[in-house]
Write a protein that holds these residues in place. Sequence first.
Motif, PDB file in Angstrom:
ATOM      1  N   MET A   1       0.865  -1.362  -0.016  1.00  0.00           N
ATOM      2  CA  MET A   1       0.028   0.151  -0.198  1.00  0.00           C
ATOM      3  C   MET A   1       0.892   1.222   0.024  1.00  0.00           C
ATOM      4  O   MET A   1       1.824   1.336   0.639  1.00  0.00           O
ATOM      5  N   SER A   2       0.516   2.158  -0.584  1.00  0.00           N
ATOM      6  CA  SER A   2       1.259   3.500  -0.556  1.00  0.00           C
ATOM      7  C   SER A   2       0.821   4.328   0.478  1.00  0.00           C
ATOM      8  O   SER A   2       0.253   4.017   1.329  1.00  0.00           O
ATOM      9  N   TYR A   3       1.544   5.491   0.446  1.00  0.00           N
ATOM     10  CA  TYR A   3       1.225   6.375   1.756  1.00  0.00           C
ATOM     11  C   TYR A   3      -0.143   6.769   2.088  1.00  0.00           C
ATOM     12  O   TYR A   3      -1.028   7.047   1.053  1.00  0.00           O
ATOM     13  N   VAL A   4      -0.367   6.585   3.280  1.00  0.00           N
ATOM     14  CA  VAL A   4      -1.973   6.859   3.714  1.00  0.00           C
ATOM     15  C   VAL A   4      -1.832   7.882   4.833  1.00  0.00           C
ATOM     16  O   VAL A   4      -0.990   7.591   5.776  1.00  0.00           O
ATOM     17  N   ASP A   5      -2.564   9.022   4.880  1.00  0.00           N
ATOM     18  CA  ASP A   5      -2.765   9.784   6.068  1.00  0.00           C
ATOM     19  C   ASP A   5      -4.131   9.723   6.824  1.00  0.00           C
ATOM     20  O   ASP A   5      -5.151  10.141   5.963  1.00  0.00           O
ATOM     21  N   LYS A   6      -4.407   9.169   7.658  1.00  0.00           N
ATOM     22  CA  LYS A   6      -5.826   9.006   8.156  1.00  0.00           C
ATOM     23  C   LYS A   6      -6.537  10.249   8.380  1.00  0.00           C
ATOM     24  O   LYS A   6      -7.853  10.377   8.396  1.00  0.00           O
ATOM     25  N   ASP A   7      -5.924  11.468   8.207  1.00  0.00           N
ATOM     26  CA  ASP A   7      -6.431  12.716   8.406  1.00  0.00           C
ATOM     27  C   ASP A   7      -6.569  13.428   6.966  1.00  0.00           C
ATOM     28  O   ASP A   7      -7.175  14.388   6.860  1.00  0.00           O
ATOM     29  N   ARG A   8      -6.250  12.596   5.870  1.00  0.00           N
ATOM     30  CA  ARG A   8      -6.736  13.234   4.789  1.00  0.00           C
ATOM     31  C   ARG A   8      -7.263  11.850   3.824  1.00  0.00           C
ATOM     32  O   ARG A   8      -6.520  11.220   3.189  1.00  0.00           O
ATOM     33  N   PRO A   9      -8.660  11.921   4.129  1.00  0.00           N
ATOM     34  CA  PRO A   9      -9.372  11.026   3.023  1.00  0.00           C
ATOM     35  C   PRO A   9      -8.831  10.780   2.050  1.00  0.00           C
ATOM     36  O   PRO A   9      -9.199   9.667   1.433  1.00  0.00           O
ATOM     37  N   SER A  10      -8.698  11.572   1.126  1.00  0.00           N
ATOM     38  CA  SER A  10      -8.205  11.561  -0.255  1.00  0.00           C
ATOM     39  C   SER A  10      -7.138  10.625  -0.346  1.00  0.00           C
ATOM     40  O   SER A  10      -7.038   9.958  -1.511  1.00  0.00           O
ATOM     41  N   THR A  11      -6.376  10.249   0.524  1.00  0.00           N
ATOM     42  CA  THR A  11      -5.276   9.342   0.473  1.00  0.00           C
ATOM     43  C   THR A  11      -5.882   7.667   0.786  1.00  0.00           C
ATOM     44  O   THR A  11      -5.082   6.857   0.773  1.00  0.00           O
ATOM     45  N   TRP A  12      -7.057   7.796   1.381  1.00  0.00           N
ATOM     46  CA  TRP A  12      -7.529   6.348   1.771  1.00  0.00           C
ATOM     47  C   TRP A  12      -7.710   5.309   0.503  1.00  0.00           C
ATOM     48  O   TRP A  12      -7.678   5.782  -0.571  1.00  0.00           O
ATOM     49  N   LYS A  13      -7.727   4.004   0.823  1.00  0.00           N
ATOM     50  CA  LYS A  13      -7.740   3.033  -0.007  1.00  0.00           C
ATOM     51  C   LYS A  13      -9.220   2.653  -0.013  1.00  0.00           C
ATOM     52  O   LYS A  13      -9.969   2.702   0.998  1.00  0.00           O
ATOM     53  N   LYS A  14      -9.788   2.181  -1.219  1.00  0.00           N
ATOM     54  CA  LYS A  14     -11.045   1.504  -1.284  1.00  0.00           C
ATOM     55  C   LYS A  14     -10.987   0.300  -0.411  1.00  0.00           C
ATOM     56  O   LYS A  14     -10.067  -0.780  -0.358  1.00  0.00           O
ATOM     57  N   TYR A  15     -12.064   0.058   0.507  1.00  0.00           N
ATOM     58  CA  TYR A  15     -12.103  -0.740   1.739  1.00  0.00           C
ATOM     59  C   TYR A  15     -12.056  -2.297   0.938  1.00  0.00           C
ATOM     60  O   TYR A  15     -12.731  -2.676   0.085  1.00  0.00           O
ATOM     61  N   ASP A  16     -11.186  -3.034   1.469  1.00  0.00           N
ATOM     62  CA  ASP A  16     -11.263  -4.582   1.320  1.00  0.00           C
ATOM     63  C   ASP A  16     -11.088  -5.155   2.859  1.00  0.00           C
ATOM     64  O   ASP A  16     -10.351  -4.940   3.594  1.00  0.00           O
ATOM     65  N   LYS A  17     -12.024  -6.054   2.889  1.00  0.00           N
ATOM     66  CA  LYS A  17     -11.902  -6.826   4.426  1.00  0.00           C
ATOM     67  C   LYS A  17     -10.621  -7.498   4.701  1.00  0.00           C
ATOM     68  O   LYS A  17     -10.344  -7.566   5.949  1.00  0.00           O
ATOM     69  N   ASP A  18      -9.650  -7.728   3.681  1.00  0.00           N
ATOM     70  CA  ASP A  18      -8.400  -8.342   4.057  1.00  0.00           C
ATOM     71  C   ASP A  18      -7.491  -7.343   4.541  1.00  0.00           C
ATOM     72  O   ASP A  18      -6.533  -7.534   4.840  1.00  0.00           O
ATOM     73  N   PHE A  19      -7.519  -6.072   4.388  1.00  0.00           N
ATOM     74  CA  PHE A  19      -6.703  -5.070   4.937  1.00  0.00           C
ATOM     75  C   PHE A  19      -6.889  -5.206   6.471  1.00  0.00           C
ATOM     76  O   PHE A  19      -5.602  -5.073   7.151  1.00  0.00           O
ATOM     77  N   CYS A  20      -7.815  -5.647   7.177  1.00  0.00           N
ATOM     78  CA  CYS A  20      -7.631  -5.767   8.490  1.00  0.00           C
ATOM     79  C   CYS A  20      -6.733  -6.617   9.035  1.00  0.00           C
ATOM     80  O   CYS A  20      -6.239  -6.579  10.202  1.00  0.00           O
ATOM     81  N   THR A  21      -6.379  -7.643   8.377  1.00  0.00           N
ATOM     82  CA  THR A  21      -5.545  -8.562   9.045  1.00  0.00           C
ATOM     83  C   THR A  21      -4.064  -8.291   9.222  1.00  0.00           C
ATOM     84  O   THR A  21      -3.312  -8.841   9.818  1.00  0.00           O
ATOM     85  N   SER A  22      -3.763  -7.277   8.209  1.00  0.00           N
ATOM     86  CA  SER A  22      -2.224  -6.779   8.398  1.00  0.00           C
ATOM     87  C   SER A  22      -2.075  -5.316   8.276  1.00  0.00           C
ATOM     88  O   SER A  22      -1.018  -4.765   8.031  1.00  0.00           O
ATOM     89  N   CYS A  23      -3.189  -4.585   8.909  1.00  0.00           N
ATOM     90  CA  CYS A  23      -3.103  -3.254   9.079  1.00  0.00           C
ATOM     91  C   CYS A  23      -2.538  -2.719  10.450  1.00  0.00           C
ATOM     92  O   CYS A  23      -2.541  -3.207  11.397  1.00  0.00           O
ATOM     93  N   ARG A  24      -2.319  -1.341  10.359  1.00  0.00           N
ATOM     94  CA  ARG A  24      -1.607  -0.806  11.535  1.00  0.00           C
ATOM     95  C   ARG A  24      -2.971  -0.115  12.330  1.00  0.00           C
ATOM     96  O   ARG A  24      -2.555   0.297  13.365  1.00  0.00           O
ATOM     97  N   ALA A  25      -3.991  -0.313  11.859  1.00  0.00           N
ATOM     98  CA  ALA A  25      -5.386   0.205  12.929  1.00  0.00           C
ATOM     99  C   ALA A  25      -5.425   1.656  12.575  1.00  0.00           C
ATOM    100  O   ALA A  25      -5.623   2.148  13.636  1.00  0.00           O
ATOM    101  N   ASN A  26      -5.014   2.250  11.815  1.00  0.00           N
ATOM    102  CA  ASN A  26      -5.227   3.673  11.623  1.00  0.00           C
ATOM    103  C   ASN A  26      -6.417   4.256  12.095  1.00  0.00           C
ATOM    104  O   ASN A  26      -6.657   5.300  12.540  1.00  0.00           O
ATOM    105  N   CYS A  27      -7.446   3.317  11.585  1.00  0.00           N
ATOM    106  CA  CYS A  27      -8.943   3.829  11.837  1.00  0.00           C
ATOM    107  C   CYS A  27      -9.039   3.898  13.509  1.00  0.00           C
ATOM    108  O   CYS A  27      -9.790   4.867  14.061  1.00  0.00           O
ATOM    109  N   CYS A  28      -8.239   3.202  14.308  1.00  0.00           N
ATOM    110  CA  CYS A  28      -8.322   3.229  15.782  1.00  0.00           C
ATOM    111  C   CYS A  28      -7.680   4.399  16.421  1.00  0.00           C
ATOM    112  O   CYS A  28      -7.462   4.432  17.411  1.00  0.00           O
ATOM    113  N   CYS A  29      -7.157   5.493  15.477  1.00  0.00           N
ATOM    114  CA  CYS A  29      -6.373   6.388  15.944  1.00  0.00           C
ATOM    115  C   CYS A  29      -7.108   7.671  15.724  1.00  0.00           C
ATOM    116  O   CYS A  29      -6.621   8.795  15.584  1.00  0.00           O
ATOM    117  N   MET A  30      -8.410   7.395  15.213  1.00  0.00           N
ATOM    118  CA  MET A  30      -9.281   8.474  14.773  1.00  0.00           C
ATOM    119  C   MET A  30     -10.245   8.564  16.013  1.00  0.00           C
ATOM    120  O   MET A  30     -10.705   7.712  16.629  1.00  0.00           O
TER     121      MET A  30
END
Length: 126
Positions: A1-30
């Motif tokens: 995945m490329s650079y993502v800024d949780k505070d800039r939704p324009s950088t967000w990725k189209k959701y895929d349920k597989d993200f959650c297995t290897s994600c840093r949990a940025n949503c849990c910092c909102m």
Amino acid sequence: MSYVDKDRPSTWKKYDKDFCTSCRANCCCMPVEVKSDDLIRLGVTDIDEVTNSIKKTAKRLKKEGIIMSYREGTEFFMLAQKANSECIFMDSKTRFCTVYEKRPETCRDFPAKMGTRVGFCPAEKK
């Protein structure tokens, strides 16, 4: 995945349920808004306390560091965050939710049904 800024939704990725297995949990910092039903499910209050006085409940939960604020008009509580913006219920080492089975509706519905950019996620690999 490329650079993502949780505070800039324009950088967000189209959701895929597989993200959650290897994600840093940025949503849990909102910021997370919850209702009294969520707080009851989490076990930090009960229906009697909320029914008796939601303002007193909010005052107690704020003092205990569980919430940051309460908005009377909407009856939304804002969950507290750690100094690094992580949710108070997130394990900082594993990056997993410590209350996953009891998590608030906001967390259950994100990003499929709610959020700044519905259907998109601030996913970032661990």
